[in-house]
Design an enzyme around this catalytic site. Structure first.
Site, PDB file in Angstrom:
ATOM      1  N   HIS A 136       9.721  16.689 -51.950  1.00  0.00           N
ATOM      2  CA  HIS A 136       8.317  16.791 -51.500  1.00  0.00           C
ATOM      3  C   HIS A 136       8.090  18.038 -50.630  1.00  0.00           C
ATOM      4  CE1 HIS A 136       7.975  12.470 -52.655  1.00  0.00           C
ATOM      5  NE2 HIS A 136       9.186  12.420 -52.154  1.00  0.00           N
TER       6      HIS A 136
ATOM      7  N   SER B 245       0.477  46.226 -49.704  1.00  0.00           N
ATOM      8  CA  SER B 245      -0.966  46.069 -49.610  1.00  0.00           C
ATOM      9  C   SER B 245      -1.626  47.427 -49.436  1.00  0.00           C
ATOM     10  CB  SER B 245      -1.287  45.168 -48.417  1.00  0.00           C
ATOM     11  OG  SER B 245      -2.620  45.360 -47.999  1.00  0.00           O
TER      12      SER B 245
ATOM     13  N   LYS C 280       3.049  45.030 -45.432  1.00  0.00           N
ATOM     14  CA  LYS C 280       3.278  43.956 -46.398  1.00  0.00           C
ATOM     15  C   LYS C 280       4.281  44.271 -47.490  1.00  0.00           C
ATOM     16  CE  LYS C 280       1.216  40.647 -46.983  1.00  0.00           C
ATOM     17  NZ  LYS C 280       0.334  39.678 -47.641  1.00  0.00           N
TER      18      LYS C 280
ATOM     19  N   GLU D  39       4.982  36.360 -58.659  1.00  0.00           N
ATOM     20  CA  GLU D  39       3.666  35.713 -58.789  1.00  0.00           C
ATOM     21  C   GLU D  39       3.141  35.843 -60.215  1.00  0.00           C
ATOM     22  OE1 GLU D  39       1.204  36.273 -54.764  1.00  0.00           O
ATOM     23  OE2 GLU D  39       2.145  38.111 -55.452  1.00  0.00           O
TER      24      GLU D  39
END
Ligand code: ARG
Length: 485
Positions: free
Chosen positions: A154, A275, A281, A288
């Site tokens: 979980h 970024s 970043k 992704e």
């Protein structure tokens, strides 16, 4: 003059209709296969005495020329590669000869053969790519038998495990993907040629001969089945979808593990982006996109299933619409597999952060309950109750705290029933926890070492199988060339 439409149809199609019906774009994927299929068919026609030797050799040299020119030299106003290729052949060698190539054949068995040939190549390459990914996971696992990390259920801290154990879970899933791909390969590599439109043909074709010349493993006997079915395509895309789900789960973990919250890994620069506004970043864009492209492949599966689901026998033009989904799915799953390989290969593992995280969240609670059962003889459910109550207090479990709570719950002190301070301490040590879990398939270092030996053996077998298949395909190409000579 359009060689296909000139007899039956009078009115020319306009561009809009042509674009709607044409498969030329997707047919780029089967151009090479189409030439091979044509050659094998023509050689067999000659061997069966259906065309003359001189006709056979003229057609073969025409096909050789078309192969060199490439698909872009074909007349793109034809509806598909098969008829465009035949038109070019007739242009090169004349209709009296070129017009004989399509004897005993239809585009229906032709296109099915082409897709199967092109697809089997994708399947073999993918199997090899999945093999390489699994091998890299196993290689990394081999360096981390003792790297303690939190295991989750979980997405909550559950029990300590090791990085080796975790990575081997993914490797095992990939081994099953390879098994599935093998099955899809077997059912893809079957010869539909000779089925013609669906009812076979009155020409005395030798279906076994084209099977052999094109390195098919067997032939699809029933000629109606041979042109109607795309179940091999559905099966392959379903294997791709399953594999993508596994890759996406891996991608998800790589994304989570590289957050500041986890800090378990740092992905390689090559596999990261930054970024345009936030200069600090480092984003896991490749992972992704891998996660997102899973949607593309699952969508392809829904598409091919839905396109095929209510088609009556035999060939229907609907089938043409399924093929581009196949290629899109194949390309996506293959590139995703390579990306996953590269990310695992280049990621930096932050062992210390993993170890630190293993101390949080009272992940040793299960082992503490088990230890209480083993030392005191009380039932597991009762020990679960006591340790759960410890967890609720948020305090560090000590023997005196356990005694205090057990007195309330069972009117007995655990220390009086055989639990010692040392037992408690050992149960709370994540390293000891993992070492104890030496059941087959468990995370204990000596057990993950054994698992790696087994997986490596399977990987060697897989590599061997891939080489056998490649050799078979290669030797058939030789056979076809010798037959041509
Ligand atoms: N382009 C077609 C396809 O991909 C080839 C078969 C065409 N057959 C036909 N009867 N129109 O399915």
């Amino acid at each position: 003059m359009n060689i296909l439409r000139r007899g039956r149809l009078q009115v020319k199609q306009d561009e809009d209709i042509m674009r709607f019906t044409s498969s030329m774009e997707a047919d780029k994927r089967i151009f090479d296969a189409d030439i091979e299929v044509d050659k094998a068919h023509v050689v067999m026609l000659k061997e069966q005495g259906i065309i003359k030797k001189s006709e056979c050799s003229d057609i073969l040299s025409g096909l050789g020329k078309i192969q060199k020119e490439g698909i872009s030299a074909l007349d793109a106003s034809y509806e598909d590669v098969h008829i465009a290729l035949e038109a070019r052949l007739i242009e090169l060698v004349g209709e009296d000869t070129g017009g004989r190539m399509h004897s005993g054949r239809s585009r229906n068995d032709e296109v099915a053969a082409c897709i199967r040939i092109a697809l089997r190549g994708e399947l073999v390459n993918l199997m090899e790519e999945v093999h390489d990914l699994a091998a890299t996971l196993v290689g990394t696992a081999g360096k981390h038998h003792d790297t303690i990390m939190p295991g989750y259920t979980h997405t909550q801290h559950a029990q300590p495990t090791t990085l080796a154990h975790h990575l081997l879970a993914h490797a095992n899933a990939l081994l099953r993907d390879i098994e599935r791909l093998k099955g899809a390969y077997e059912r893809t590599n079957q010869n539909p040629l000779g089925a013609a439109a669906f009812a076979s043909t009155g020409f005395p074709l030798d279906r076994k001969r084209t099977t052999e010349l094109l390195a098919f493993d067997s032939l699809i006997e029933n000629s109606m089945d041979a042109v109607s079915t795309r179940d091999f395509m559905i099966e392959s895309v379903s294997c791709f979808a399953n594999l993508m789900t596994n890759l996406s789960r891996l991608a998800e973990e790589l994304i989570m593990w590289s957050t500041s919250e986890f800090g378990f890994i740092e992905l390689g620069d090559k596999y990261s982006s930054t970024s345009s506004i936030m200069p600090q970043k480092k984003n896991p864009d490749v992972a992704e996109l891998m996660r997102a492209k899973t949607g593309t492949v699952h969508g392809a599966l829904m598409s091919v299933l839905t396109i095929c689901k209510a088609l009556p026998c035999s060939y229907n033009r609907d089938l043409q619409e399924a093929t581009p989904h196949l290629w899109r799915a194949a390309d996506t799953v293959r590139s995703s597999t390579r990306m996953a390989w590269g990310m695992v290969e280049t990621m930096k593992i932050k062992k210390e952060n993993m170890r630190k995280a293993s101390g949080a969240g009272f992940m040793t609670a299960t082992e503490l309950a088990d230890t209480i059962v083993r030392t005191t003889g009380i039932p597991f459910r009762t020990a679960h109750h006591i340790v759960g109550t410890v967890a609720k207090t948020g305090k560090t479990p000590t023997l005196s705290l356990l005694d205090e709570l057990s007195s309330k719950i069972i009117n007995e002190k655990l220390s009086e029933k055989g639990l010692s301070e040392k037992d408690v301490k050992q149960a709370l040590d994540p390293v000891e926890n993992v070492k104890k879990r030496a059941v087959m398939g468990g995370p204990a270092p000596k057990e993950t070492k054994r698992q790696i030996v087994v997986i490596k053996r399977k990987l060697v077998t897989t590599k061997g199988d891939i080489n056998i298949v490649r050799k078979k395909i290669g030797s058939a190409a030789g056979k076809l060339n010798r037959a041509i000579k």
